[in-house]
Design a protein around this motif. Structure first.
Motif: not given
Length: 158
Positions: A80-82, A103-108
């Motif tokens: 879901x995060x991706x 994943x940290x790079x998707x926190x936005x």
């Protein structure tokens, strides 16, 4: 986050009250504006996986013209995060749970729902253990935040 917003995931604890209500309301408003946005909901916990939304949520929402047809509770999954462009948390606890799994790079992608509303409330409170007025209040908050979120998406996508 680059590109247009084409998908939104609403998240609460059990995906039984708040997030399926947000899904129903937001989907209704997306259709009214004839936008192409995929809408879904999930819970940070899988307590009610496979169940329909809480009957009290459905009754309150259906009285205002929202459909819960076909909605089933599910747990947030890693993909879901991706997949989703925006992931909308109902409160700070679920926001932190999502951030810890994401994943940290998707926190936005992760936001508090009420940050899109002009109302003073910071969170959509859990009505599960409350009475009918709690479900009505949650609907009021969700309708306001949905309008703000749609305005945000419309601005971003143009």
């Amino acid at each position: 986050m680059a590109g247009p917003i084409k998908s939104v995931l609403f998240v609460c604890l059990g995906n039984i009250c708040r997030s399926p209500t947000a899904e129903a309301v937001f989907l209704h408003k997306v259709k009214q504006r004839t936008l192409a946005i995929e809408v879904d909901s999930a819970g940070t916990q899988g307590f009610h996986t496979g169940c329909a939304p809480d009957e009290r949520s459905q009754q309150a929402g259906e009285a205002r013209g929202y459909s819960f047809e076909g909605l089933k509770c599910r747990k947030v999954e890693k993909q879901d995060f991706e997949y989703f462009d925006l992931i909308i948390a109902m409160d700070e606890v679920n926001l932190r749970n999502l951030q810890s799994e994401c994943p940290e790079e998707l926190h936005e992608k992760i936001h508090l729902f009420m940050s899109f509303s002009a109302l003073e409330e910071d969170i959509v409170p859990d009505p599960y253990y409350g009475g009918k007025k709690g479900f009505e209040y949650v609907l009021d908050l969700i309708e306001s935040a949905s309008d703000g979120l749609l305005n945000y998406i419309t601005r971003r996508n143009t």
